[in-house]
Design a protein around this motif. Structure first.
Motif, PDB file in Angstrom:
ATOM      1  N   GLU A  63      18.483  23.138 -57.726  1.00 28.31           N
ATOM      2  CA  GLU A  63      17.633  23.572 -58.844  1.00 28.31           C
ATOM      3  C   GLU A  63      18.480  24.288 -59.896  1.00 28.31           C
ATOM      4  O   GLU A  63      19.258  25.191 -59.562  1.00 28.31           O
ATOM      5  CB  GLU A  63      16.532  24.517 -58.352  1.00 28.31           C
ATOM      6  CG  GLU A  63      15.542  23.852 -57.412  1.00 28.31           C
ATOM      7  CD  GLU A  63      14.785  22.713 -58.089  1.00 28.31           C
ATOM      8  OE1 GLU A  63      14.364  22.881 -59.256  1.00 28.31           O
ATOM      9  OE2 GLU A  63      14.627  21.658 -57.444  1.00 28.31           O
TER      10      GLU A  63
ATOM     11  N   ASP B  38      21.484  25.973 -58.026  1.00 26.01           N
ATOM     12  CA  ASP B  38      21.501  26.671 -56.750  1.00 26.01           C
ATOM     13  C   ASP B  38      21.791  25.661 -55.643  1.00 26.01           C
ATOM     14  O   ASP B  38      21.936  24.461 -55.896  1.00 26.01           O
ATOM     15  CB  ASP B  38      20.219  27.474 -56.540  1.00 26.01           C
ATOM     16  CG  ASP B  38      18.973  26.628 -56.346  1.00 26.01           C
ATOM     17  OD1 ASP B  38      19.074  25.402 -56.085  1.00 26.01           O
ATOM     18  OD2 ASP B  38      17.866  27.197 -56.453  1.00 26.01           O
ATOM     19  N   ASP B  39      21.899  26.133 -54.421  1.00 27.24           N
ATOM     20  CA  ASP B  39      22.275  25.261 -53.311  1.00 27.24           C
ATOM     21  C   ASP B  39      21.220  24.209 -52.992  1.00 27.24           C
ATOM     22  O   ASP B  39      21.510  23.222 -52.316  1.00 27.24           O
ATOM     23  CB  ASP B  39      22.613  26.099 -52.072  1.00 27.24           C
ATOM     24  CG  ASP B  39      23.869  26.931 -52.276  1.00 27.24           C
ATOM     25  OD1 ASP B  39      24.711  26.560 -53.124  1.00 27.24           O
ATOM     26  OD2 ASP B  39      24.010  27.959 -51.588  1.00 27.24           O
ATOM     27  N   ALA B  40      19.993  24.380 -53.490  1.00 28.32           N
ATOM     28  CA  ALA B  40      18.941  23.376 -53.317  1.00 28.32           C
ATOM     29  C   ALA B  40      18.948  22.366 -54.467  1.00 28.32           C
ATOM     30  O   ALA B  40      18.117  21.470 -54.509  1.00 28.32           O
ATOM     31  CB  ALA B  40      17.577  24.066 -53.220  1.00 28.32           C
TER      32      ALA B  40
ATOM     33  N   ARG C  25      15.098  33.873 -53.777  1.00 29.01           N
ATOM     34  CA  ARG C  25      14.550  32.604 -54.248  1.00 29.01           C
ATOM     35  C   ARG C  25      15.618  31.514 -54.312  1.00 29.01           C
ATOM     36  O   ARG C  25      15.459  30.544 -55.024  1.00 29.01           O
ATOM     37  CB  ARG C  25      13.914  32.805 -55.602  1.00 29.01           C
ATOM     38  CG  ARG C  25      12.705  33.742 -55.456  1.00 29.01           C
ATOM     39  CD  ARG C  25      12.177  34.175 -56.747  1.00 29.01           C
ATOM     40  NE  ARG C  25      10.854  33.643 -57.006  1.00 29.01           N
ATOM     41  CZ  ARG C  25      10.363  33.569 -58.229  1.00 29.01           C
ATOM     42  NH1 ARG C  25      11.100  33.900 -59.262  1.00 29.01           N
ATOM     43  NH2 ARG C  25       9.156  33.148 -58.420  1.00 29.01           N
ATOM     44  N   GLY C  26      16.686  31.710 -53.544  1.00 30.30           N
ATOM     45  CA  GLY C  26      17.713  30.694 -53.463  1.00 30.30           C
ATOM     46  C   GLY C  26      19.086  31.311 -53.263  1.00 30.30           C
ATOM     47  O   GLY C  26      19.248  32.534 -53.285  1.00 30.30           O
ATOM     48  N   THR C  27      20.060  30.442 -53.052  1.00 27.67           N
ATOM     49  CA  THR C  27      21.454  30.848 -52.951  1.00 27.67           C
ATOM     50  C   THR C  27      22.273  29.940 -53.855  1.00 27.67           C
ATOM     51  O   THR C  27      21.867  28.820 -54.161  1.00 27.67           O
ATOM     52  CB  THR C  27      21.985  30.728 -51.501  1.00 27.67           C
ATOM     53  OG1 THR C  27      21.864  29.371 -51.075  1.00 27.67           O
ATOM     54  CG2 THR C  27      21.232  31.652 -50.551  1.00 27.67           C
TER      55      THR C  27
ATOM     56  N   ILE D 282      18.684  35.306 -56.751  1.00 25.62           N
ATOM     57  CA  ILE D 282      19.500  34.254 -56.160  1.00 25.62           C
ATOM     58  C   ILE D 282      20.711  34.957 -55.550  1.00 25.62           C
ATOM     59  O   ILE D 282      21.357  35.778 -56.209  1.00 25.62           O
ATOM     60  CB  ILE D 282      19.937  33.225 -57.217  1.00 25.62           C
ATOM     61  CG1 ILE D 282      18.708  32.487 -57.764  1.00 25.62           C
ATOM     62  CG2 ILE D 282      20.941  32.238 -56.619  1.00 25.62           C
ATOM     63  CD1 ILE D 282      19.016  31.540 -58.898  1.00 25.62           C
TER      64      ILE D 282
END
Length: 181
Positions: free
Chosen positions: A42, A38-40, A19-21, A68
């Motif tokens: 969030e 996170d990288d987005a 659900r993300g990195t 993550i």
């Protein structure tokens, strides 16, 4: 806000939905509890039971499901080449003797965080040093996972002495007497 509540090492099988990195420099990857993005972009709260060193590819389990994935950020590093395997082993020993984290690359070269003192030592010992910007993902220490303590030395070993177990609940004065009679 999402809560990351469990550390899953890269070498442990896990099929949870990604659900993300989160991409972090080496100095930011020894954590227990901190608000991160996170990288987005969030936010999430890293809320682990104890501090761990996060490695590239590790996963952080979210309380509401999924994970993550941790990524090692690119940062200034020194990539070290030696004349052969024995010279590389000697350089690795000198680096480790200074408690400096070291990464062993797949091609046998070594990598450390950029440090001018270490550069001078390594070149003085015959190593060739290249400045690079690359991910840094060092080996875990020999005692990693054994209570999370940082290893150290006080000039004496940690084996049993005279049938008494050694611990660190004493002063570091090791007095003794000699019977001259």
């Amino acid at each position: 806000m999402r809560h990351a509540i469990e550390h899953i090492p890269v070498d442990r099988a896990d099929t949870s939905e990604v659900r993300g990195t989160v991409t972090l420099a080496f100095s930011d990857r020894h954590r227990r509890r901190i608000r991160l993005h996170d990288d987005a972009g969030e936010p999430f709260l890293l809320d682990l039971p104890h501090a761990v060193r996060l490695a590239d590819g590790d996963r952080l389990r979210l309380a509401d499901g999924g994970v993550i994935v941790v990524r090692a950020a690119e940062e200034p590093v020194l990539t070290i080449t030696a004349a052969g395997p024995i010279a590389t082993a000697k350089l690795a020993w000198h680096i480790g003797n200074r408690h400096t984290p070291v990464q062993v690359l797949n091609d046998g070269r070594l990598r450390i965080i950029d440090d001018h003192v270490m550069r001078d030592m390594i070149t003085g010992l015959g190593g060739v040093v290249e400045n690079e910007i690359a991910p840094f993902d060092p080996l875990n220490g020999a005692y990693h996972g054994l209570g999370g303590a940082h290893g150290h030395s006080h000039g004496h070993d940690h084996f049993e002495h005279d049938d008494q177990a050694h611990d660190h609940k004493h002063s570091h004065h090791h007095g003794h007497t000699h019977d001259h009679g």
